[in-house]
Design an enzyme around this catalytic site. Structure first.
Site, PDB file in Angstrom:
ATOM      1  N   LYS A  76      -0.669 -47.853 -30.040  1.00  0.00           N
ATOM      2  CA  LYS A  76       0.402 -48.453 -30.825  1.00  0.00           C
ATOM      3  C   LYS A  76       1.201 -47.430 -31.623  1.00  0.00           C
ATOM      4  O   LYS A  76       1.553 -47.639 -32.780  1.00  0.00           O
ATOM      5  CB  LYS A  76      -0.138 -49.552 -31.753  1.00  0.00           C
ATOM      6  CG  LYS A  76      -0.979 -50.612 -31.065  1.00  0.00           C
ATOM      7  CD  LYS A  76      -0.360 -51.136 -29.783  1.00  0.00           C
ATOM      8  CE  LYS A  76       0.966 -51.843 -30.007  1.00  0.00           C
ATOM      9  NZ  LYS A  76       1.635 -52.166 -28.710  1.00  0.00           N
ATOM     10  N   TRP A  81       7.488 -46.734 -25.191  1.00  0.00           N
ATOM     11  CA  TRP A  81       8.809 -46.120 -25.325  1.00  0.00           C
ATOM     12  C   TRP A  81       8.791 -44.672 -24.841  1.00  0.00           C
ATOM     13  O   TRP A  81       9.674 -44.243 -24.096  1.00  0.00           O
ATOM     14  CB  TRP A  81       9.233 -46.197 -26.785  1.00  0.00           C
ATOM     15  CG  TRP A  81      10.635 -45.778 -27.069  1.00  0.00           C
ATOM     16  CD1 TRP A  81      11.707 -45.874 -26.219  1.00  0.00           C
ATOM     17  CD2 TRP A  81      11.130 -45.225 -28.279  1.00  0.00           C
ATOM     18  NE1 TRP A  81      12.839 -45.400 -26.836  1.00  0.00           N
ATOM     19  CE2 TRP A  81      12.524 -45.001 -28.103  1.00  0.00           C
ATOM     20  CE3 TRP A  81      10.542 -44.908 -29.498  1.00  0.00           C
ATOM     21  CZ2 TRP A  81      13.316 -44.462 -29.113  1.00  0.00           C
ATOM     22  CZ3 TRP A  81      11.339 -44.382 -30.502  1.00  0.00           C
ATOM     23  CH2 TRP A  81      12.703 -44.161 -30.306  1.00  0.00           C
ATOM     24  N   HIS A 140      -4.923 -41.782 -24.352  1.00  0.00           N
ATOM     25  CA  HIS A 140      -5.223 -41.833 -25.789  1.00  0.00           C
ATOM     26  C   HIS A 140      -6.388 -40.884 -26.109  1.00  0.00           C
ATOM     27  O   HIS A 140      -6.878 -40.866 -27.239  1.00  0.00           O
ATOM     28  CB  HIS A 140      -5.626 -43.245 -26.215  1.00  0.00           C
ATOM     29  CG  HIS A 140      -4.533 -44.279 -26.068  1.00  0.00           C
ATOM     30  ND1 HIS A 140      -3.221 -44.029 -26.392  1.00  0.00           N
ATOM     31  CD2 HIS A 140      -4.590 -45.581 -25.644  1.00  0.00           C
ATOM     32  CE1 HIS A 140      -2.507 -45.133 -26.169  1.00  0.00           C
ATOM     33  NE2 HIS A 140      -3.313 -46.073 -25.711  1.00  0.00           N
TER      34      HIS A 140
END
Length: 326
Positions: A76, A81, A140
């Site tokens: 997040k 994007w 991540h």
């Protein structure tokens, strides 16, 4: 937690764990999570069972190439994007944005840029060598836990960091969409406390950020550190900065404007594929688009909870030279 809900991605579940993962998990520290029933600590970070298995497989099997581009974020922190922006940037010659037939108009960014540990869990036989060069992927995974070939090769890492309060709030609402049963009775005060203790998926936040921050300063040709806030405030300038880092050659102002327009929150969030679509794991694509604002935490966090996060971050980032806007 079961992944029976249609909106929950497989990697928040536990249905395809290998015996090796189960054996390892039995020896690891564990905590009840506020997005999943249980998290496990491995190499100093907290993970779901499935993502832990994906990380283990990634560490063992992923072979980085010098031409690879790996996008790294905390959950997040602008992942969707960033994927869209860099995909449009590196493919701008063979897939001109101005053509009106760009893949991003009909395909969710997460299908165009593979998520390393998610793919290694959901599709362990996936052939990364078949991806076109330069291969574009995201993860991540903390710097500490990256596959050795990523660290030793000349591949490029673009790391995007977001203000921790906005990141937390985005993750909080994301969790309510993904795992409503898990978060329904979980108080936000308790979630903030867990976040400030570093006990959330991929956490601690500060360790994740600082590893890449220091590496970007020690080896600026290897890791480019960008912030979500700078991307929002000066998207064009940041695209040029990323292009220079990746060796993409000259990018003209008109090309930049086309990419900014195509990949804007307003554009991507209104596309049918991102409003009505689903990923192969059953997750609804609209879950990735909430507000995309800077300072949006103010709608969710009380002053005292915001102060709790601020105090923790001030302590953890002291002396690093890294400051968060907002």
């Amino acid at each position: 937690m079961s992944s029976s809900s249609s909106s929950v991605p497989d990697y928040l579940g536990d249905e395809d764990l290998t015996q090796e993962t189960r054996d390892l998990i039995s020896s690891l520290p564990s905590e009840k999570g506020w997005l999943v029933s249980q998290m496990y600590q491995f190499q100093g970070r907290w993970h779901t069972q499935a993502l832990l298995q994906g990380i283990l497989k990634c560490q063992k099997h992923f072979e980085a190439q010098d031409s690879d581009i790996i996008l790294v974020t905390n959950p997040k922190s602008g992942t969707t994007w960033l994927k869209a922006l860099v995909f449009a940037l590196i493919n701008r010659h063979k897939l001109p944005v101005s053509s009106g037939k760009h893949p991003l108009l009909v395909t969710n960014p997460h299908l165009l840029v593979p998520f390393l540990e998610g793919v290694y869990y959901e599709s362990p036989g996936f052939d990364f060598s078949a991806l076109p060069s330069p291969r574009l992927m995201n993860t991540h995974i903390s710097h500490l836990s990256l596959p050795e070939s990523v660290k030793s090769s000349s591949c490029k890492i673009v790391y995007c960091c977001r203000n921790p309060k906005d990141m937390f709030v985005s993750l909080w609402h994301f969790g309510k969409k993904l795992a409503p049963e898990e978060t329904a009775d979980y108080p936000i005060e308790k979630a903030v406390e867990a976040f400030c203790e570093g006990k959330f998926i991929g956490g601690p936040f500060w360790d994740h950020v600082l590893e890449y921050w220091y590496t970007s300063r020690e080896n600026p040709n290897k890791v480019l550190f960008v912030t979500y806030e700078d991307l929002k405030k000066q998207t064009g300038n940041e695209i040029k900065r990323i292009a220079e880092f990746l060796g993409c050659g000259f990018i003209g102002d008109e090309e930049v404007r086309d990419i900014v327009r195509l990949c804007s929150f307003e554009s991507l969030s209104t596309l049918e594929v991102n409003r009505e679509g689903k990923l192969p794991n059953g997750m609804e694509t609209k879950a990735f688009f909430r507000k995309g604002e800077i300072g949006g935490w103010r709608d969710t966090l009380s002053e005292s909870l915001a102060e709790q996060i601020d105090k923790t971050m001030e302590e953890k980032f002291q002396g690093s030279g890294l400051k968060f806007s907002c």
